[in-house]
Design a protein around this motif. Structure first.
Motif, mmCIF file in Angstrom:
data_model
loop_
_atom_site.group_PDB
_atom_site.id
_atom_site.type_symbol
_atom_site.label_atom_id
_atom_site.label_comp_id
_atom_site.label_asym_id
_atom_site.label_seq_id
_atom_site.Cartn_x
_atom_site.Cartn_y
_atom_site.Cartn_z
ATOM 1 N N ALA A 1 -34.366 29.064 17.792
ATOM 2 C CA ALA A 1 -35.056 30.299 18.183
ATOM 3 C C ALA A 1 -34.099 31.475 18.114
ATOM 4 C CB ALA A 1 -35.604 30.171 19.606
ATOM 5 N N GLY A 2 -34.698 32.649 18.021
ATOM 6 C CA GLY A 2 -33.913 33.883 18.056
ATOM 7 C C GLY A 2 -34.565 34.855 19.010
ATOM 8 N N ASN A 3 -33.736 35.634 19.684
ATOM 9 C CA ASN A 3 -34.292 36.612 20.626
ATOM 10 C C ASN A 3 -33.332 37.767 20.850
ATOM 11 O OD1 ASN A 3 -36.028 37.811 22.405
ATOM 12 N ND2 ASN A 3 -35.526 36.491 24.134
ATOM 13 N N PHE A 4 -33.902 38.910 21.127
ATOM 14 C CA PHE A 4 -33.149 40.088 21.579
ATOM 15 C C PHE A 4 -34.170 40.983 22.261
ATOM 16 C CE2 PHE A 4 -34.210 40.315 17.027
ATOM 17 C CZ PHE A 4 -35.120 41.351 17.029
ATOM 18 N N LEU A 5 -33.682 41.833 23.137
ATOM 19 C CA LEU A 5 -34.586 42.775 23.796
ATOM 20 C C LEU A 5 -34.811 43.964 22.878
ATOM 21 C CD1 LEU A 5 -33.238 42.934 27.473
ATOM 22 C CD2 LEU A 5 -35.509 42.152 26.756
ATOM 23 N N CYS A 6 -36.066 44.302 22.628
ATOM 24 C CA CYS A 6 -36.356 45.511 21.847
ATOM 25 C C CYS A 6 -37.814 45.900 22.052
ATOM 26 C CB CYS A 6 -36.083 45.274 20.364
ATOM 27 S SG CYS A 6 -36.207 46.802 19.410
ATOM 28 N N PRO A 7 -38.059 47.089 22.603
ATOM 29 C CA PRO A 7 -39.443 47.528 22.770
ATOM 30 C C PRO A 7 -40.130 47.697 21.418
ATOM 31 C CG PRO A 7 -37.883 49.174 23.637
ATOM 32 C CD PRO A 7 -37.075 48.042 23.090
ATOM 33 N N ALA A 8 -41.442 47.475 21.400
ATOM 34 C CA ALA A 8 -42.194 47.454 20.142
ATOM 35 C C ALA A 8 -42.024 48.741 19.333
ATOM 36 C CB ALA A 8 -43.669 47.203 20.438
ATOM 37 N N ASN A 9 -41.956 49.871 20.013
ATOM 38 C CA ASN A 9 -41.885 51.128 19.257
ATOM 39 C C ASN A 9 -40.527 51.352 18.596
ATOM 40 O OD1 ASN A 9 -40.700 51.499 21.722
ATOM 41 N ND2 ASN A 9 -41.312 53.633 21.951
ATOM 42 N N GLU A 10 -39.563 50.502 18.929
ATOM 43 C CA GLU A 10 -38.253 50.604 18.262
ATOM 44 C C GLU A 10 -37.967 49.409 17.356
ATOM 45 O OE1 GLU A 10 -34.908 51.574 20.727
ATOM 46 O OE2 GLU A 10 -36.120 52.929 21.966
ATOM 47 N N LEU A 11 -38.834 48.430 17.421
ATOM 48 C CA LEU A 11 -38.614 47.182 16.669
ATOM 49 C C LEU A 11 -39.007 47.381 15.206
ATOM 50 C CD1 LEU A 11 -37.972 44.091 16.909
ATOM 51 C CD2 LEU A 11 -40.392 43.755 17.483
ATOM 52 N N SER A 12 -38.116 47.015 14.287
ATOM 53 C CA SER A 12 -38.471 47.150 12.865
ATOM 54 C C SER A 12 -39.380 45.993 12.465
ATOM 55 C CB SER A 12 -37.211 47.156 11.996
ATOM 56 O OG SER A 12 -36.626 45.866 11.972
ATOM 57 N N ALA A 13 -40.085 46.194 11.346
ATOM 58 C CA ALA A 13 -40.973 45.133 10.844
ATOM 59 C C ALA A 13 -40.145 43.879 10.560
ATOM 60 C CB ALA A 13 -41.683 45.613 9.586
ATOM 61 N N ASN A 14 -38.935 44.092 10.072
ATOM 62 C CA ASN A 14 -38.093 42.926 9.761
ATOM 63 C C ASN A 14 -37.603 42.233 11.033
ATOM 64 O OD1 ASN A 14 -36.816 41.144 7.948
ATOM 65 N ND2 ASN A 14 -34.871 42.255 8.192
ATOM 66 N N GLY A 15 -37.362 43.009 12.085
ATOM 67 C CA GLY A 15 -36.954 42.412 13.361
ATOM 68 C C GLY A 15 -38.055 41.517 13.903
ATOM 69 N N PHE A 16 -39.291 42.015 13.862
ATOM 70 C CA PHE A 16 -40.448 41.224 14.328
ATOM 71 C C PHE A 16 -40.577 39.968 13.463
ATOM 72 C CE2 PHE A 16 -44.923 40.038 14.385
ATOM 73 C CZ PHE A 16 -45.226 40.106 15.736
ATOM 74 N N ARG A 17 -40.525 40.184 12.147
ATOM 75 C CA ARG A 17 -40.727 39.065 11.217
ATOM 76 C C ARG A 17 -39.636 37.999 11.396
ATOM 77 N NH1 ARG A 17 -42.021 41.612 6.621
ATOM 78 N NH2 ARG A 17 -39.883 42.293 6.367
#
Ligand code: HXC
Ligand code: NAP
Length: 268
Positions: A96-112
């Protein structure tokens, strides 16, 4: 010693993401109870280190380097493990991978990226294990997270991914149960000395608030999660299939909604 010695003698376990933290704790426990254990992750040094640690504990261990996002690499490792040990009985999918990042700052690649590791990775692990599973009697354990069912700030990527892991668990439990392959999931709560905790609880203040929100007022240990895994992959759980079980001291009950201090004030 919590279970009967030799509980898993003759079994072969493949632990994806088994080179650190909770998953390594599970790999060690499976080995301690007699299973031959293969671990798999991206970092060759970690793989070697985990394999060495297991071997030092008397476990017949193997390590494979690869990325759960790349089907060919997990498929290759699964095949090599089956060849090494003559089949596979237990699969733990915990990369698994995780980091804290609110949705409005999260890049599409970060989500993916997180969905790719946690969700697509879990499908890849389970799908590539399928042809090698000795059945009946095979047991798959997915490692989920409370984010699958609870909303946490700056965790939309993990919530989406782990909710998917829960549905993979149920769907494959349903599809593969008749073959004698059980598929269950563990939902660890906050577990001491892990990368996951370090990434989410950035300060002592946050750790303390988290602690107070837990009905048992303590964090869990990797060993406590491993004990649940031992039960789930043993014959004692032979009719447990499609279950998603929390190992969290009751945290899921909703510590944030604990009015005990208001009650204490009213009683004064
Ligand atoms: C915002 C971030 C970010 C951060 C990475 N990204 N870190 N975005 N905040 N802190 C973005 C990058 O900018 C990039 O998008 C995209 O994510 C991919 O980043 P890479 O570094 O190229 O990814 P990769 O090398 O594949 O590494 C994956 C990783 C990394 C998830 C980002 O942290 C990792 O390998 N983690 C494994 C260990 C781990 O996370 N353990 C904790 C598991 S705990 P752009 O757009 O810039 O290209 C857990 C639940 C815990 O899962 C629950 C506790 C209760
Ligand atoms: P961890 O130590 O970071 O473990 C993650 C493991 O996955 C590492 O061995 C890592 O090794 C491997 N990994 C990551 N990305 C991978 C990839 N793409 N392909 C193959 N392997 C990969 O984390 P942890 O905190 O112990 O968490 C373990 C599991 O428990 C995770 O599934 C997490 O979601 C879950 N969980 C943890 C907590 C907690 O309190 N920590 C709570 C709830 C749920 P490499 O870097 O070598 O690849």
């Amino acid at each position: 010693m919590t279970f009967v010695p030799g509980l898993l003698k003759g079994r072969v376990a493949f632990v994806a993401g088994g080179t650190s933290g909770i998953n390594l704790g599970i790999a060690s426990a499976l080995g301690e109870y007699g299973a031959r254990v293969a671990v798999f992750s991206r970092n060759a040094e970690r793989v070697e280190g985990a394999q060495r640690l297991l071997a030092a504990g008397g476990v017949d261990a193997m390590g494979y380097v690869g990325d759960v996002r790349e089907y060919a690499s997990i498929e290759r490792a699964m095949g090599a493990c089956a060849e090494w040990a003559g089949g596979i009985d237990i699969v733990v999918s915990g990369a698994a991978g995780n980091f804290l990042c609110p949705a409005n700052e999260l890049s599409a690649n970060g989500f993916r990226t997180v969905v790719d590791i946690d969700l697509n990775g879990t499908f890849n692990v389970l799908r590539s294990a399928y042809p090698h599973l000795r059945r009946p009697g095979a047991s798959i354990i997915n490692i989920s997270a409370p984010q699958a069912t609870e909303v946490y700030f700056a965790q939309v990527h993990v919530s989406a991914a782990k909710a998917g892991v829960d549905m993979l668990t149920r769907s494959l439990a349903s599809e593969w149960g008749h073959e004698g392959i059980r598929v269950n999931a563990i939902v660890p709560g906050p577990i001491l000395d892990t990368e996951g905790m370090a990434r989410l609880a950035a300060s002592e203040e946050i750790r303390e608030a988290w602690l107070q929100a837990n009905p048992m007022r303590r964090f869990g240990t990797a060993r406590e999660v491993a004990n649940l895994a031992l039960f789930l992959c043993s014959d004692a759980a032979s009719y447990v299939n499609g279950a998603i079980i929390h190992c969290d001291g009751g945290q899921v009950l909703g510590g944030g909604r604990d009015f005990s201090s208001s009650w204490a004030a009213l009683k004064k």
